[in-house]
Design a protein around this motif. Structure first.
Motif, mmCIF file in Angstrom:
data_model
loop_
_atom_site.group_PDB
_atom_site.id
_atom_site.type_symbol
_atom_site.label_atom_id
_atom_site.label_comp_id
_atom_site.label_asym_id
_atom_site.label_seq_id
_atom_site.Cartn_x
_atom_site.Cartn_y
_atom_site.Cartn_z
ATOM 1 N N GLY A 1 27.629 93.140 55.775
ATOM 2 C CA GLY A 1 28.543 92.760 56.846
ATOM 3 C C GLY A 1 29.857 92.348 56.226
ATOM 4 O O GLY A 1 30.015 92.342 55.011
ATOM 5 N N GLY A 2 30.794 92.005 57.073
ATOM 6 C CA GLY A 2 32.070 91.585 56.515
ATOM 7 C C GLY A 2 33.205 91.702 57.496
ATOM 8 O O GLY A 2 33.000 91.823 58.710
ATOM 9 N N HIS A 3 34.393 91.660 56.927
ATOM 10 C CA HIS A 3 35.621 91.675 57.723
ATOM 11 C C HIS A 3 36.691 92.338 56.870
ATOM 12 O O HIS A 3 36.934 91.911 55.745
ATOM 13 C CB HIS A 3 36.011 90.250 58.073
ATOM 14 N N THR A 4 37.319 93.379 57.406
ATOM 15 C CA THR A 4 38.312 94.106 56.614
ATOM 16 C C THR A 4 39.684 93.460 56.667
ATOM 17 O O THR A 4 40.633 93.974 56.090
ATOM 18 C CB THR A 4 38.427 95.573 57.085
ATOM 19 N N ALA A 5 39.818 92.331 57.367
ATOM 20 C CA ALA A 5 41.099 91.613 57.406
ATOM 21 C C ALA A 5 40.846 90.117 57.304
ATOM 22 O O ALA A 5 41.206 89.340 58.180
ATOM 23 C CB ALA A 5 41.874 91.955 58.666
ATOM 24 N N LEU A 6 40.179 89.724 56.233
ATOM 25 C CA LEU A 6 39.906 88.311 55.986
ATOM 26 C C LEU A 6 39.829 88.095 54.482
ATOM 27 O O LEU A 6 39.037 88.742 53.794
ATOM 28 C CB LEU A 6 38.578 87.900 56.643
ATOM 29 N N GLY A 7 40.683 87.214 53.978
ATOM 30 C CA GLY A 7 40.678 86.961 52.539
ATOM 31 C C GLY A 7 41.690 85.897 52.162
ATOM 32 O O GLY A 7 42.145 85.111 53.003
ATOM 33 N N GLY A 8 42.058 85.895 50.900
ATOM 34 C CA GLY A 8 42.991 84.902 50.391
ATOM 35 C C GLY A 8 44.322 84.909 51.107
ATOM 36 O O GLY A 8 44.960 83.856 51.288
ATOM 37 N N ASP A 9 44.775 86.101 51.537
ATOM 38 C CA ASP A 9 46.029 86.191 52.297
ATOM 39 C C ASP A 9 45.968 85.321 53.550
ATOM 40 O O ASP A 9 46.952 84.689 53.944
ATOM 41 C CB ASP A 9 46.305 87.634 52.714
ATOM 42 N N ASP A 10 44.786 85.292 54.186
ATOM 43 C CA ASP A 10 44.631 84.530 55.419
ATOM 44 C C ASP A 10 44.582 83.032 55.150
ATOM 45 O O ASP A 10 45.063 82.237 55.962
ATOM 46 C CB ASP A 10 43.369 84.990 56.151
ATOM 47 N N LEU A 11 44.023 82.649 54.004
ATOM 48 C CA LEU A 11 44.056 81.234 53.625
ATOM 49 C C LEU A 11 45.502 80.793 53.424
ATOM 50 O O LEU A 11 45.893 79.701 53.849
ATOM 51 C CB LEU A 11 43.248 81.002 52.343
ATOM 52 N N ASP A 12 46.295 81.657 52.797
ATOM 53 C CA ASP A 12 47.718 81.358 52.596
ATOM 54 C C ASP A 12 48.421 81.183 53.944
ATOM 55 O O ASP A 12 49.236 80.272 54.130
ATOM 56 C CB ASP A 12 48.403 82.475 51.800
ATOM 57 N N ARG A 13 48.115 82.075 54.890
ATOM 58 C CA ARG A 13 48.780 82.011 56.199
ATOM 59 C C ARG A 13 48.406 80.726 56.947
ATOM 60 O O ARG A 13 49.231 80.164 57.674
ATOM 61 C CB ARG A 13 48.400 83.237 57.029
ATOM 62 N N LEU A 14 47.168 80.274 56.782
ATOM 63 C CA LEU A 14 46.749 79.032 57.429
ATOM 64 C C LEU A 14 47.504 77.837 56.853
ATOM 65 O O LEU A 14 47.875 76.908 57.589
ATOM 66 C CB LEU A 14 45.238 78.840 57.266
ATOM 67 N N ILE A 15 47.748 77.879 55.536
ATOM 68 C CA ILE A 15 48.536 76.805 54.920
ATOM 69 C C ILE A 15 49.972 76.854 55.420
ATOM 70 O O ILE A 15 50.586 75.818 55.700
ATOM 71 C CB ILE A 15 48.488 76.916 53.383
ATOM 72 N N VAL A 16 50.532 78.054 55.553
ATOM 73 C CA VAL A 16 51.893 78.205 56.072
ATOM 74 C C VAL A 16 51.975 77.643 57.499
ATOM 75 O O VAL A 16 52.929 76.934 57.851
ATOM 76 C CB VAL A 16 52.328 79.688 56.050
ATOM 77 N N LYS A 17 50.978 77.954 58.303
ATOM 78 C CA LYS A 17 50.951 77.454 59.685
ATOM 79 C C LYS A 17 50.948 75.930 59.704
ATOM 80 O O LYS A 17 51.657 75.295 60.496
ATOM 81 C CB LYS A 17 49.700 78.007 60.392
ATOM 82 N N TRP A 18 50.150 75.329 58.811
ATOM 83 C CA TRP A 18 50.096 73.862 58.688
ATOM 84 C C TRP A 18 51.452 73.311 58.253
ATOM 85 O O TRP A 18 51.939 72.319 58.815
ATOM 86 C CB TRP A 18 49.010 73.491 57.685
ATOM 87 N N ALA A 19 52.068 73.950 57.250
ATOM 88 C CA ALA A 19 53.352 73.481 56.727
ATOM 89 C C ALA A 19 54.435 73.538 57.805
ATOM 90 O O ALA A 19 55.253 72.612 57.933
ATOM 91 C CB ALA A 19 53.764 74.309 55.517
ATOM 92 N N LYS A 20 54.452 74.619 58.583
ATOM 93 C CA LYS A 20 55.439 74.740 59.662
ATOM 94 C C LYS A 20 55.271 73.609 60.681
ATOM 95 O O LYS A 20 56.256 73.045 61.169
ATOM 96 C CB LYS A 20 55.297 76.097 60.359
ATOM 97 N N LYS A 21 54.017 73.280 60.958
ATOM 98 C CA LYS A 21 53.747 72.199 61.916
ATOM 99 C C LYS A 21 54.213 70.861 61.361
ATOM 100 O O LYS A 21 54.796 70.042 62.085
ATOM 101 C CB LYS A 21 52.251 72.166 62.231
ATOM 102 N N GLN A 22 53.965 70.638 60.054
ATOM 103 C CA GLN A 22 54.386 69.382 59.431
ATOM 104 C C GLN A 22 55.898 69.226 59.456
ATOM 105 O O GLN A 22 56.427 68.117 59.591
ATOM 106 C CB GLN A 22 53.897 69.324 57.978
ATOM 107 N N LEU A 23 56.607 70.336 59.329
ATOM 108 C CA LEU A 23 58.069 70.297 59.252
ATOM 109 C C LEU A 23 58.743 70.596 60.597
ATOM 110 O O LEU A 23 59.970 70.710 60.662
ATOM 111 C CB LEU A 23 58.549 71.317 58.200
#
Length: 349
Positions: free
Chosen positions: A232-254
């Protein structure tokens, strides 16, 4: 050491002919090439003794650069610097829902092309550029032409994605001997086929979280043969998505609603560096334009929990499909750069 023998119809050669096959890991964030020399696998280096090739291509009107040389342009010219092209392979424009700085053209139900300074480039053409670099590296290192290649792909790749990979290889001048599922390749690479007690069937989980794709497979090794029980798996899930989640958090903080392409690229690079730094440290600082943010481990875990939960739900489903309980699993093998993160290891454990 047992070597994987691959023979294809019509490709037998006279004994005196020197034929060379290579193995390629065409990764979302990094790629590499290897071969077998004197019975032993060897990862081949470039002229600066580097084994990894960042999967990055930068275009100008007159020049195309690759890998490490293209990396700086991620910040200065993101529209013409294609990263993580594997996530676009064999997918229609309608399937691409993640944020990116590119101008994509084409029909909604077809694989898009990138509008670049060098003209329109398809994901297949861009992947071919990366594969050509690896082919050239192999031929320079071995001082012989390459006759064929085995290329690893996520087990969860559908036929369109596999065909796109074959097309890219052909465009790069490579004869594809086989597309090998990454979990199977990992099992062989980790020596699971070399276990001393071959009288007992053993079940293994291969948890593969790379830069852009996630695979989990359950393999049974029985009497010298690997059998895939479930995958099983996901063809659009990986380290790139972890980075995007951090970016989303950073935007909210700022208190930032939108970012330009150049600003977004800065945020992504900072997020990736912080994520990697937290593997060995308790806190990391993100340098974001004129601002600074501190990210600690508990916050990082909470930020990426949604992505980790997705991988765990896949793991549970695959276990059910294989009709196995946890106590029937011999070992778990972690594969992919994202599994270096302490948070991923903790979740799997």
């Amino acid at each position: 050491m047992a070597l994987l023998q691959i023979a294809e119809p019509g490709q037998s050669t006279a004994p005196h002919q020197h034929r060379i096959a290579i193995g390629i890991d065409l990764g979302t964030t990094h790629s590499l090439v290897a071969t077998v020399l004197s019975g032993k696998p060897k990862v081949l280096q470039d002229d600066k003794d580097r084994v990894l090739l960042p999967s990055i291509v930068h275009y100008t009107k007159d020049l195309t650069t690759f890998g490490y040389e293209a990396k700086p342009f991620m910040l200065t010219d993101p529209k013409n610097t294609v990263v993580s092209v594997k996530r676009f392979m064999g997918r229609s424009q309608a399937d691409i829902k993640f944020q990116h700085p590119y101008t994509l053209v084409g029909a909604e139900n077809e694989m898009p092309a990138f509008e670049t300074a060098a003209g329109r480039k398809t994901p297949v053409e861009i992947s071919a550029e990366i594969l050509k670099q690896l082919k050239d590296r192999a031929e320079a290192s071995l001082n012989n032409p390459v006759n064929g290649a085995v290329i690893t792909v996520p087990a969860y790749f559908d036929e369109a994605q596999r065909q796109a990979t074959r097309d890219a290889a052909q465009l790069a001048g490579l004869n594809v001997l086989r597309l090998l599922n990454e979990p199977t390749a990992a099992a062989v690479a980790y020596g699971l086929d070399q276990e001393t007690n071959l009288s007992t069937d053993r079940n293994y989980v291969i948890y593969d979280l790379g830069g852009g794709t996630f695979d989990v497979s359950i393999l049974r090794f029985s009497q010298g043969v690997f059998e895939v029980l479930a995958t099983g798996g996901h063809t659009a899930l990986g380290g790139d998505d972890l980075d995007r989640l951090i970016v989303k958090w950073a935007k909210k903080q700022l208190n930032i609603d939108t970012l330009s392409d150049e600003e977004y690229a800065v945020f992504v690079v900072a997020a990736r560096q912080a994520k990697e730094y937290l593997t060995d440290h308790d806190t990391a600082e993100l340098k974001l334009l004129d601002d600074r943010l501190t990210l600690d481990r508990p916050t990082f875990e909470s930020i990426i929990q949604v992505a980790l939960d997705k991988t765990m739900s896949v793991c549970k489903r695959v276990l059910r499909d294989a009709k196995l309980n946890l106590d029937e699993i011999e070992h778990v093998v972690l594969v992919g750069g994202s599994t270096r993160s302490y948070a991923v290891k903790k979740a799997v454990r």
